[in-house]
Motif scaffolding. Structure first.
Motif, PDB file in Angstrom:
ATOM      1  N   PHE A  40       0.828  -1.201   0.000  1.00  0.00           N
ATOM      2  CA  PHE A  40       0.000   0.000   0.000  1.00  0.00           C
ATOM      3  C   PHE A  40       0.863   1.251   0.000  1.00  0.00           C
ATOM      4  O   PHE A  40       1.854   1.338   0.742  1.00  0.00           O
ATOM      5  CB  PHE A  40      -0.907   0.032   1.236  1.00  0.00           C
ATOM      6  CG  PHE A  40      -2.008  -0.984   1.213  1.00  0.00           C
ATOM      7  CD1 PHE A  40      -3.100  -0.842   0.372  1.00  0.00           C
ATOM      8  CD2 PHE A  40      -1.963  -2.092   2.044  1.00  0.00           C
ATOM      9  CE1 PHE A  40      -4.117  -1.777   0.356  1.00  0.00           C
ATOM     10  CE2 PHE A  40      -2.979  -3.031   2.039  1.00  0.00           C
ATOM     11  CZ  PHE A  40      -4.062  -2.872   1.184  1.00  0.00           C
ATOM     12  N   ASN A  41       0.504   2.200  -0.833  1.00  0.00           N
ATOM     13  CA  ASN A  41       1.046   3.545  -0.727  1.00  0.00           C
ATOM     14  C   ASN A  41       0.170   4.299   0.269  1.00  0.00           C
ATOM     15  O   ASN A  41      -0.989   4.603   0.002  1.00  0.00           O
ATOM     16  CB  ASN A  41       1.027   4.246  -2.091  1.00  0.00           C
ATOM     17  CG  ASN A  41       1.989   3.600  -3.061  1.00  0.00           C
ATOM     18  OD1 ASN A  41       3.092   3.218  -2.692  1.00  0.00           O
ATOM     19  ND2 ASN A  41       1.560   3.465  -4.313  1.00  0.00           N
ATOM     20  N   ILE A  42       0.724   4.556   1.418  1.00  0.00           N
ATOM     21  CA  ILE A  42      -0.082   5.112   2.510  1.00  0.00           C
ATOM     22  C   ILE A  42      -0.432   6.564   2.212  1.00  0.00           C
ATOM     23  O   ILE A  42       0.443   7.394   1.951  1.00  0.00           O
ATOM     24  CB  ILE A  42       0.671   4.986   3.841  1.00  0.00           C
ATOM     25  CG1 ILE A  42       0.888   3.494   4.151  1.00  0.00           C
ATOM     26  CG2 ILE A  42      -0.094   5.656   4.961  1.00  0.00           C
ATOM     27  CD1 ILE A  42       1.654   3.232   5.422  1.00  0.00           C
ATOM     28  N   SER A  43      -1.716   6.843   2.246  1.00  0.00           N
ATOM     29  CA  SER A  43      -2.214   8.195   1.988  1.00  0.00           C
ATOM     30  C   SER A  43      -2.459   8.914   3.303  1.00  0.00           C
ATOM     31  O   SER A  43      -2.892   8.311   4.293  1.00  0.00           O
ATOM     32  CB  SER A  43      -3.512   8.122   1.180  1.00  0.00           C
ATOM     33  OG  SER A  43      -4.110   9.398   1.104  1.00  0.00           O
ATOM     34  N   LEU A  44      -2.186  10.196   3.288  1.00  0.00           N
ATOM     35  CA  LEU A  44      -2.417  11.009   4.485  1.00  0.00           C
ATOM     36  C   LEU A  44      -3.854  11.505   4.559  1.00  0.00           C
ATOM     37  O   LEU A  44      -4.216  12.231   5.488  1.00  0.00           O
ATOM     38  CB  LEU A  44      -1.457  12.194   4.500  1.00  0.00           C
ATOM     39  CG  LEU A  44       0.041  11.841   4.528  1.00  0.00           C
ATOM     40  CD1 LEU A  44       0.871  13.117   4.500  1.00  0.00           C
ATOM     41  CD2 LEU A  44       0.378  11.021   5.755  1.00  0.00           C
ATOM     42  N   HIS A  45      -4.678  11.098   3.600  1.00  0.00           N
ATOM     43  CA  HIS A  45      -6.058  11.581   3.558  1.00  0.00           C
ATOM     44  C   HIS A  45      -7.027  10.643   4.250  1.00  0.00           C
ATOM     45  O   HIS A  45      -8.240  10.809   4.149  1.00  0.00           O
ATOM     46  CB  HIS A  45      -6.490  11.773   2.099  1.00  0.00           C
ATOM     47  CG  HIS A  45      -5.654  12.762   1.356  1.00  0.00           C
ATOM     48  ND1 HIS A  45      -5.643  14.109   1.650  1.00  0.00           N
ATOM     49  CD2 HIS A  45      -4.776  12.594   0.336  1.00  0.00           C
ATOM     50  CE1 HIS A  45      -4.818  14.738   0.832  1.00  0.00           C
ATOM     51  NE2 HIS A  45      -4.269  13.827   0.028  1.00  0.00           N
ATOM     52  N   ILE A  46      -6.501   9.605   4.922  1.00  0.00           N
ATOM     53  CA  ILE A  46      -7.363   8.719   5.695  1.00  0.00           C
ATOM     54  C   ILE A  46      -6.978   8.832   7.161  1.00  0.00           C
ATOM     55  O   ILE A  46      -5.861   9.269   7.505  1.00  0.00           O
ATOM     56  CB  ILE A  46      -7.233   7.259   5.217  1.00  0.00           C
ATOM     57  CG1 ILE A  46      -5.806   6.744   5.427  1.00  0.00           C
ATOM     58  CG2 ILE A  46      -7.650   7.131   3.761  1.00  0.00           C
ATOM     59  CD1 ILE A  46      -5.650   5.268   5.091  1.00  0.00           C
ATOM     60  N   LYS A  94      -5.639   8.214  10.895  1.00  0.00           N
ATOM     61  CA  LYS A  94      -4.435   7.524  11.344  1.00  0.00           C
ATOM     62  C   LYS A  94      -4.759   6.297  12.176  1.00  0.00           C
ATOM     63  O   LYS A  94      -4.109   5.257  12.046  1.00  0.00           O
ATOM     64  CB  LYS A  94      -3.549   8.475  12.147  1.00  0.00           C
ATOM     65  CG  LYS A  94      -2.925   9.597  11.322  1.00  0.00           C
ATOM     66  CD  LYS A  94      -2.000  10.447  12.187  1.00  0.00           C
ATOM     67  CE  LYS A  94      -1.329  11.545  11.367  1.00  0.00           C
ATOM     68  NZ  LYS A  94      -0.425  12.391  12.192  1.00  0.00           N
ATOM     69  N   THR A  97      -7.560   2.588   8.116  1.00  0.00           N
ATOM     70  CA  THR A  97      -6.745   3.631   8.744  1.00  0.00           C
ATOM     71  C   THR A  97      -5.292   3.453   8.312  1.00  0.00           C
ATOM     72  O   THR A  97      -4.925   2.413   7.754  1.00  0.00           O
ATOM     73  CB  THR A  97      -6.842   3.561  10.282  1.00  0.00           C
ATOM     74  OG1 THR A  97      -6.242   2.325  10.721  1.00  0.00           O
ATOM     75  CG2 THR A  97      -8.295   3.619  10.747  1.00  0.00           C
ATOM     76  N   ILE A  98      -4.500   4.470   8.592  1.00  0.00           N
ATOM     77  CA  ILE A  98      -3.077   4.380   8.250  1.00  0.00           C
ATOM     78  C   ILE A  98      -2.414   3.223   8.989  1.00  0.00           C
ATOM     79  O   ILE A  98      -1.576   2.506   8.426  1.00  0.00           O
ATOM     80  CB  ILE A  98      -2.375   5.716   8.564  1.00  0.00           C
ATOM     81  CG1 ILE A  98      -2.848   6.798   7.580  1.00  0.00           C
ATOM     82  CG2 ILE A  98      -0.856   5.562   8.510  1.00  0.00           C
ATOM     83  CD1 ILE A  98      -2.226   8.154   7.824  1.00  0.00           C
TER      84      ILE A  98
END
Length: 845
Positions: free
Chosen positions: A275-281, A283, A295-296
């Motif tokens: 997964f490329n972790i997105s900061l838009h979800i 934590k 979640t992250i």
């Protein structure tokens, strides 16, 4: 040993000198033997294998792993160790040459694969030092697709390719993967992709999943597709290989190479985080208020574990004399147990599952599945594919030239905590105590095998297609459980337990007992098989093993590590004849089992061993006649034919009354000439055939070099082989049996049938969705089938998935999955999956 009459050195001292010389460099070749052998003819003769020296047996134990071979089959004699040492050095020499086009490449790959299956640290060290990693990589890149023009441009599944892929997987380390360039990695993946793209052509099991009861009584029916006969039978597509090892011929069938290809493929793909972790979800879960959603920390947890779980790297510490596990940070820790044990079930599968028609003995030589393998937290991926690529591959015989442009695999994550339940048969109870009477009582037997309805199947015959009536097992659609798809129900047994005194297991045993699980099996067939007019179903006669006509309840024991099993309980306390688990174990009045209470599987095994010992004792008596003197010496362990120890009776060690004298006669089929008459050029060896060989022309031979060359370098695997003299040939007599005729599989905690259930942990359910799992283990080869049920309210995962495959290396589950509602007897969508067991302390609880 005498040097011109001036100095005498005992042969034992010469042997010790040579041993210490090689012990200084345990990873080196046999080249240092050259100056020692050239010292004199006396040295020459004393160090010849035919002289009876134990040098090469000692070196074999020093340089190679023998624990697995001794545990699985035999205790080798000095003579057998000598031959094994020579064979291993020949294999290492071929690998060191790195000529993948050599005519003996197949033997080298097969021997190297077996070395890794037996590896406890030493074998890997020898193989890596000989360049096995480079050799197998070169082979895959240059020869994996060899002769594919004769196979519609698909790679050929043969012994050589299968051995290469499995050997590559066993030798793969993270350092090797990270050292590959992006171009090299992409090329390697493209070589493997055809093996993943066509489940209609490449086998996924020793026998296809549409059989639960094996071996078969008649040849199975199949029909033709553009890719050949379907279903695909690995036992027919690839022949077994004969290993010449320890002076015996052992037949093995390498597992389907598609499983190794899946592991090698995904190990390279998951070098990058899944997964490329997105900061838009969010934590954490708390930011979602405890509600479902990703979640992250969920994504980070999945990325932290590699699904294609590489084998632990075990390296032998030659200074300390013990195996060391290499950790990810480069540190090393002593191994807790022999690493080869994780491959025991794979080994027995290779040995015992070579033909779907072979009749099986009541007790086989080893276990193809061990209790507890499935219990735990599993993380994995299953692959989807677009319709266009599936259609292209399934309808076209020819492999696409650029398959990576046509066929696409889309991975999906999965988490599940699986729980294993086993049926244990104990002595017939006389009464039920401490339990309430209920309407439904559990059956005193395991879940039955599903009905196999007879149906009309079109098969290819001379002159066209003919409909034949055959019995067909369709239960795989419900994971080999009788009843419609998704019909199995289960609940924990809540019957009152007996007083603590009865369940404590005796003085000093404070273990809590394992729980029990009730399974409710429904009658009927999977829904797609109810249309008898479409399938031509013909009513079959009922028997005791057929599925029930109404809901039946079956009680199984839930495997829980650290808790006491009912098997351990009854075996420890059977002499006390007390009530256990709510059931009195005293024999019932008039019961057929008039024996003491306990595990009936153990009792059957003990009876089998006793009958075998009686038969062998009778045979031995015929061989010995009335030689009472020999019998007396044998009874105290001093005879030529010693008595079996307790461990040997149970099959842990090989015993053959005709082979015992090999401990004293150290002969490789070569007779020694008198030391003072050793002819020049024959090194003290006679070309006279061994006395046990009646037809020397019918057996292989070993050639020895002429005078002036090293006598052992060529056979011991030196990098500088000497010239061979055709006149110095002697028979290579391999007459020992496979070495494990006396071995008998263990009771395996009394388990006669294994059912699996599962669901995600709560945190994984909130992140990845809710689903239920259940399945069964096929006894013949340890294949596992698991049905995954998605809730009907889930818009993304509607339907039932069927996963089937094997556990390899003790903790990696590899196979194929398909939709459970489809006919398993006809080609349909299938794609790979891989799951690996996570250590319990590796994730957040």
């Amino acid at each position: 040993m005498c040097f011109d009459g001036a100095l005498e050195i005992p042969d034992e001292v010469v042997e010790d000198i040579a041993f210490m010389l090689f012990a200084l460099a345990p990873l080196g070749s046999m080249a240092p033997v050259t100056p020692l052998l050239q010292t004199s003819k006396a040295f020459h003769q004393a160090l010849s294998p035919a002289s009876g020296t134990s040098l090469y047996a000692r070196l074999c134990r020093l340089k190679f792993d023998l624990g697995a071979a001794e545990r699985r089959s035999l205790t080798p004699t000095t003579r057998e160790l000598t031959e094994h040492f020579i064979q291993m050095n020949q294999t290492l020499r071929r690998l060191r040459k790195c000529d993948v086009f050599d005519e003996q490449t197949e033997d080298a790959l097969l021997n190297a694969l077996v070395m890794m299956l037996h590896d406890d640290g030493k074998n890997r060290a020898q193989l890596e030092n000989a360049g096995a990693v480079v050799f197998v990589n070169q082979y895959i890149r240059l020869r994996l697709h060899e002769a594919k023009d004769t196979n519609d441009m698909w790679p050929i599944e043969n012994v050589r390719n299968s051995a290469a892929l499995w050997l590559s997987w066993l030798l793969t380390t993270r350092e090797q993967l990270e050292s590959e360039t992006a171009e090299q990695r992409a090329d390697f993946v493209n070589l493997l992709l055809p093996l993943l793209a066509s489940p209609f052509r490449y086998a996924s099991g020793y026998a296809p999943s549409n059989h639960f009861r094996l071996p078969l009584e008649q040849e199975p029916s199949n029909f033709r597709t553009v890719h050949g006969a379907f279903p695909v039978y690995h036992t027919k597509r690839q022949s077994a290989s004969v290993l010449q090892d320890f002076r015996s011929s052992t037949s093995v069938l390498i597992p389907p190479m598609s499983a190794a290809a899946k592991l090698l493929f995904w190990a390279r793909r998951e070098l990058k985080p899944f997964f490329n972790i997105s900061l838009h979800i969010p934590k954490t879960r708390s930011e979602l208020g405890g509600n479902p959603g990703l979640t992250i920390e969920d994504l980070a947890e999945f990325n932290s574990f590699k699904v294609a779980k590489l084998r632990p790297v075990i390296r032998w510490d030659w200074e300390r004399g013990l195996p060391m596990t290499v950790n990810d940070d480069g540190t090393q820790d002593p191994c807790a147990q022999e690493s080869s044990r994780r491959w025991d079930t794979d080994w027995w599968r290779m040995k015992l599952c070579q033909n779907i028609m072979w009749k099986q003995p009541r007790w086989r030589q080893g276990n193809v599945y061990e209790r507890g393998l499935l219990t735990g937290l599993w993380q994995g991926v299953y692959f989807l594919s677009n319709d266009a690529s599936l259609t292209e591959v399934s309808r076209t015989a020819q492999c696409p030239e650029a398959i990576s442009d046509v066929f696409e695999l889309l991975p999906r994550p999965m988490f599940v905590r699986l729980q294993e339940h086993g049926f244990v048969r104990i002595s017939k109870p006389s009464r039920v105590t401490y339990a309430e009477t209920t309407h439904h009582l559990a059956q005193p037997k395991p879940v039955p095998v599903a009905k196999s309805p007879s149906m009309k199947v079109p098969i290819c015959v001379e002159g066209g297609i003919e409909d034949v009536i055959t019995s067909t097992d369709v239960s795989i659609s419900n994971a080999w459980i009788p009843g419609p798809v998704g019909s199995l129900k289960w609940y924990e047994d809540k019957s009152p337990k007996p007083p603590k005194d009865f369940t404590s297991g005796g003085p000093g045993n404070g273990k809590e007992p394992m729980r029990s699980m009730n399974f409710v099996v429904s009658p009927g067939l999977p829904s797609i098989f109810r249309d008898s007019e479409f399938l031509g179903l013909i009513p079959s006669s009922e028997d005791s093993t057929s599925s029930p006509d109404s809901d039946h309840h079956f009680l199984y024991e839930t495997y829980e590590p650290g808790k006491e099993s009912v098997h351990a309980k009854v075996e420890n306390l059977k002499d006390q004849r007390i009530d256990l688990c709510g059931i009195s174990l005293s024999p019932a009045a008039g019961s057929d089992e008039g024996s003491e209470p306990g595990c009936l599987r153990c009792a059957d095994r003990a009876k089998f061993l006793q009958e075998r010992d009686w038969a062998r004792a009778s045979t031995s008596q015929e061989l010995l006649g009335d030689d009472e003197v020999e019998a007396i010496f044998t009874s105290i362990g001093m005879g030529k034919r010693r008595m079996l120890s307790t461990e040997e009776k149970e099959g842990d060690y090989e015993f053959d009354v005709e082979e015992e004298e090999d401990d004293q006669v150290l002969d490789l089929g070569l007779q020694s000439c008198p030391k003072d008459q050793a002819p020049s050029g024959q090194l003290g060896l006679s070309a006279t055939p061994h006395a046990l060989i009646s037809s020397p022309a019918s057996v292989p031979t070993i050639s020895f070099p002429a005078s002036g060359s090293s006598p052992l370098l060529s056979d011991l695997g030196s990098d500088h082989p000497a010239d061979r003299d055709p006149s110095g040939e002697v028979p290579d007599d391999r007459y020992r049996p496979s070495g494990d005729r006396c071995r008998v599989e263990g009771c395996n905690d009394g388990i006669e049938d294994t059912i699996i259930t599962g669901e995600p942990d709560e945190r994984h359910r909130l992140a990845w969705g809710s689903c239920l799992y259940y399945g069964r283990v096929r006894p013949w080869d340890g294949m596992i089938a698991i049905l995954k049920q998605h809730p009907t309210t889930d818009p993304w995962n509607y339907g039932n998935f069927l996963f089937y495959g094997y556990i390899h290396g003790g903790d990696t589950f590899v196979g194929n999955w398909r939709f459970a509602g489809l006919d398993p007897l006809t080609p349909a969508f299938e794609a790979p999956f891989i799951m690996s067991k996570r250590p319990e302390g590796s994730s957040r609880q």
